[in-house]
Scaffold this motif. Structure first.
Motif, PDB file in Angstrom:
ATOM      1  N   LYS A 151       0.773  -1.211   0.289  1.00  0.00           N
ATOM      2  CA  LYS A 151      -0.217  -0.158   0.271  1.00  0.00           C
ATOM      3  C   LYS A 151       0.730   1.669   0.201  1.00  0.00           C
ATOM      4  N   VAL A 152       1.872   1.430  -0.083  1.00  0.00           N
ATOM      5  CA  VAL A 152       3.734   2.246  -0.230  1.00  0.00           C
ATOM      6  C   VAL A 152       3.759   1.778  -1.465  1.00  0.00           C
ATOM      7  N   ARG A 153       3.931   3.211  -2.591  1.00  0.00           N
ATOM      8  CA  ARG A 153       4.424   2.445  -3.123  1.00  0.00           C
ATOM      9  C   ARG A 153       5.597   2.744  -2.881  1.00  0.00           C
ATOM     10  N   ASN A 154       6.408   3.828  -2.848  1.00  0.00           N
ATOM     11  CA  ASN A 154       7.881   3.902  -2.183  1.00  0.00           C
ATOM     12  C   ASN A 154       8.511   4.284  -1.203  1.00  0.00           C
ATOM     13  N   LEU A 155       8.699   2.719  -0.692  1.00  0.00           N
ATOM     14  CA  LEU A 155       8.756   2.163   0.885  1.00  0.00           C
ATOM     15  C   LEU A 155      10.075   1.381   0.839  1.00  0.00           C
ATOM     16  N   PHE A 156      10.925   2.612   1.602  1.00  0.00           N
ATOM     17  CA  PHE A 156      12.538   2.302   1.431  1.00  0.00           C
ATOM     18  C   PHE A 156      12.588   1.873   2.884  1.00  0.00           C
ATOM     19  N   LYS A 157      14.135   1.500   3.845  1.00  0.00           N
ATOM     20  CA  LYS A 157      14.476   0.609   5.034  1.00  0.00           C
ATOM     21  C   LYS A 157      14.491   1.974   6.294  1.00  0.00           C
ATOM     22  N   VAL A 158      14.337   2.786   5.674  1.00  0.00           N
ATOM     23  CA  VAL A 158      14.672   3.840   7.166  1.00  0.00           C
ATOM     24  C   VAL A 158      12.950   3.899   7.570  1.00  0.00           C
ATOM     25  N   LYS A 159      12.013   4.496   6.546  1.00  0.00           N
ATOM     26  CA  LYS A 159      10.861   5.019   6.582  1.00  0.00           C
ATOM     27  C   LYS A 159      10.401   3.850   7.345  1.00  0.00           C
ATOM     28  N   LEU A 160       9.922   2.320   6.834  1.00  0.00           N
ATOM     29  CA  LEU A 160       9.797   1.510   7.458  1.00  0.00           C
ATOM     30  C   LEU A 160      10.018   1.150   8.552  1.00  0.00           C
ATOM     31  N   MET A 161      11.167   1.658   8.729  1.00  0.00           N
ATOM     32  CA  MET A 161      11.186   1.160  10.278  1.00  0.00           C
ATOM     33  C   MET A 161      10.266   1.901  11.035  1.00  0.00           C
ATOM     34  N   LYS A 162       9.856   3.402  10.550  1.00  0.00           N
ATOM     35  CA  LYS A 162       9.328   4.474  11.551  1.00  0.00           C
ATOM     36  C   LYS A 162       8.103   4.222  12.041  1.00  0.00           C
ATOM     37  N   MET A 163       7.442   3.399  10.461  1.00  0.00           N
ATOM     38  CA  MET A 163       5.868   2.639  10.143  1.00  0.00           C
ATOM     39  C   MET A 163       5.933   1.222  11.218  1.00  0.00           C
ATOM     40  N   LEU A 164       6.889   1.054  10.793  1.00  0.00           N
ATOM     41  CA  LEU A 164       6.862  -0.337  11.750  1.00  0.00           C
ATOM     42  C   LEU A 164       7.091  -0.384  13.619  1.00  0.00           C
ATOM     43  N   TRP A 165       7.412   0.974  13.881  1.00  0.00           N
ATOM     44  CA  TRP A 165       7.468   1.311  15.428  1.00  0.00           C
ATOM     45  C   TRP A 165       6.408   2.339  16.294  1.00  0.00           C
ATOM     46  N   TYR A 166       5.588   2.964  14.836  1.00  0.00           N
ATOM     47  CA  TYR A 166       4.633   3.699  15.239  1.00  0.00           C
ATOM     48  C   TYR A 166       3.009   2.826  15.048  1.00  0.00           C
ATOM     49  N   SER A 167       3.283   1.342  14.115  1.00  0.00           N
ATOM     50  CA  SER A 167       2.463   0.397  14.662  1.00  0.00           C
ATOM     51  C   SER A 167       2.595  -0.513  16.142  1.00  0.00           C
ATOM     52  N   ASP A 168       3.514  -0.764  16.308  1.00  0.00           N
ATOM     53  CA  ASP A 168       3.790  -1.098  17.641  1.00  0.00           C
ATOM     54  C   ASP A 168       3.127  -0.641  18.741  1.00  0.00           C
ATOM     55  N   VAL A 169       3.673   0.806  18.342  1.00  0.00           N
ATOM     56  CA  VAL A 169       3.031   1.734  19.599  1.00  0.00           C
ATOM     57  C   VAL A 169       1.260   2.025  19.834  1.00  0.00           C
ATOM     58  N   LEU A 170       0.815   2.013  18.740  1.00  0.00           N
ATOM     59  CA  LEU A 170      -0.576   1.783  18.848  1.00  0.00           C
ATOM     60  C   LEU A 170      -1.343   0.076  18.596  1.00  0.00           C
ATOM     61  N   SER A 171      -0.560  -0.572  18.082  1.00  0.00           N
ATOM     62  CA  SER A 171      -1.191  -1.831  19.213  1.00  0.00           C
ATOM     63  C   SER A 171      -0.322  -1.810  20.098  1.00  0.00           C
ATOM     64  N   PHE A 172       0.270  -1.797  21.004  1.00  0.00           N
ATOM     65  CA  PHE A 172       0.496  -1.907  23.077  1.00  0.00           C
ATOM     66  C   PHE A 172      -0.724  -0.554  23.941  1.00  0.00           C
ATOM     67  N   ILE A 173      -0.964   0.514  23.007  1.00  0.00           N
ATOM     68  CA  ILE A 173      -1.581   1.151  23.467  1.00  0.00           C
ATOM     69  C   ILE A 173      -3.166   1.053  23.556  1.00  0.00           C
ATOM     70  N   ALA A 174      -3.622  -0.149  22.169  1.00  0.00           N
ATOM     71  CA  ALA A 174      -4.845  -0.649  22.297  1.00  0.00           C
ATOM     72  C   ALA A 174      -4.582  -1.612  22.938  1.00  0.00           C
ATOM     73  N   ALA A 175      -4.242  -2.858  22.950  1.00  0.00           N
ATOM     74  CA  ALA A 175      -4.282  -4.384  23.581  1.00  0.00           C
ATOM     75  C   ALA A 175      -3.566  -4.673  24.305  1.00  0.00           C
ATOM     76  N   GLY A 176      -1.971  -3.290  25.099  1.00  0.00           N
ATOM     77  CA  GLY A 176      -1.478  -3.718  26.132  1.00  0.00           C
ATOM     78  C   GLY A 176      -0.341  -4.296  25.523  1.00  0.00           C
ATOM     79  N   CYS A 177      -0.044  -4.527  24.304  1.00  0.00           N
ATOM     80  CA  CYS A 177       1.177  -5.370  23.624  1.00  0.00           C
ATOM     81  C   CYS A 177       1.731  -5.388  22.653  1.00  0.00           C
ATOM     82  N   SER A 178       2.949  -5.138  21.686  1.00  0.00           N
ATOM     83  CA  SER A 178       3.119  -4.750  20.989  1.00  0.00           C
ATOM     84  C   SER A 178       2.641  -5.717  19.860  1.00  0.00           C
ATOM     85  N   MET A 179       2.525  -5.576  18.109  1.00  0.00           N
ATOM     86  CA  MET A 179       2.078  -6.990  17.326  1.00  0.00           C
ATOM     87  C   MET A 179       3.377  -7.549  16.975  1.00  0.00           C
ATOM     88  N   SER A 180       4.789  -6.946  17.183  1.00  0.00           N
ATOM     89  CA  SER A 180       5.534  -7.698  16.280  1.00  0.00           C
ATOM     90  C   SER A 180       6.671  -8.273  17.259  1.00  0.00           C
TER      91      SER A 180
END
Length: 258
Positions: A151-180
């Motif tokens: 879903k992200v056309r130009n996804l490079f490593k550095v950007k990906l790492m930030k998006m993974l971090w945000y995803s894990d943080v939002l998962s932690f807020i919502a469910a009490g545990c990270s995703m990864s």
């Protein structure tokens, strides 16, 4: 019905104790194209052992560990074959060896790259604040990355790492545990997971090295063909969609600034 209910009860006990279920044992055997007797011989056990574990008996931890050794590691299966070669005819040895070599070609490399990445997490073997109270889950990490790349056309490593971090943080807020289950560090360029160099080398990821506009080498992340997204729940996909919608047009530096 009674036998089926007993098997379900045994499998529920296995899950609770962290043991392989009967279905998982069947899958290991079928993955190598082995009969119940062949797998028992390969591991140096009595001929009826696997039959019992698939139907009525519950394996102890020592036997479970041996099964796990070959589950994702064809090299270990090959070692067992060498050790217990005298239990098979020459023809049967050749058949089993050919199947093991086939598995080495198909996913043996993935196992080795996973071992390297998992080694980075030797210090994080218990759920804690560092890993968001979730254990490292490589299947889920691979699915998360491919899902974002679709879903992200130009996804490079550095950007990906930030998006993974945000995803894990939002998962932690919502469910009490990270995703990864990954552990992140605050680096100059923002959040980076422990083992990020090993991470992008996983065989099941589609990461291509490309030249940027300034002739810099950049790692471009693409979707992985036939990726299994069933490891992601609907709630987890919703979190990923939220992160993608927010940051898909951002550059890595802009995410860091945000």
């Amino acid at each position: 019905m009674t036998n089926e209910n007993l098997l379900n009860a045994r499998n529920a006990y296995r899950v609770k104790k962290g043991l392989l279920t009967s279905d998982e044992i069947v899958a290991i055997r079928e993955n190598y194209g082995l009969s119940q007797v062949d797998l028992a011989k390969l591991l140096g056990w009595g001929e009826a052992t696997i039959s019992r574990y698939e139907s009525k008996a519950i394996q102890d931890e020592a036997y479970d560990t041996m099964l796990r050794l070959i589950k994702d590691n064809p090299l270990q299966a090959l070692e067992f074959l060498k050790k217990n070669a005298d239990k098979f005819s020459m023809t049967k040895q050749s058949e089993i060896k050919a199947k093991i070599v086939e598995k080495l070609d198909s996913y043996g490399k993935e196992f080795l790259t996973r071992q390297t990445f998992e080694g980075e997490y030797a210090a994080y073997e218990e759920p804690s604040d560092s890993n968001g109270f979730a254990m490292l889950n490589i299947d889920k990490i691979e699915a998360m990355i491919s899902y974002m790349a679709e879903k992200v056309r130009n996804l490079f490593k550095v950007k990906l790492m930030k998006m993974l971090w945000y995803s894990d943080v939002l998962s932690f807020i919502a469910a009490g545990c990270s995703m990864s289950g990954m552990v992140y560090r605050h680096e100059l360029m923002g959040a980076l997971p422990v083992g990020h160099y090993s991470l992008v080398n996983l065989e099941n990821l589609n990461v291509q090295e490309e030249m940027g506009y300034n002739y810099d080498s950049m790692l471009h992340v693409y979707p992985t063909a036939n990726m299994d997204y069933s490891v992601l729940s609907d709630k987890e996909k919703a979190i990923l969609d939220k992160v993608i919608a927010k940051f898909k047009d951002y550059k890595a530096k802009e995410i860091r600034t945000f």
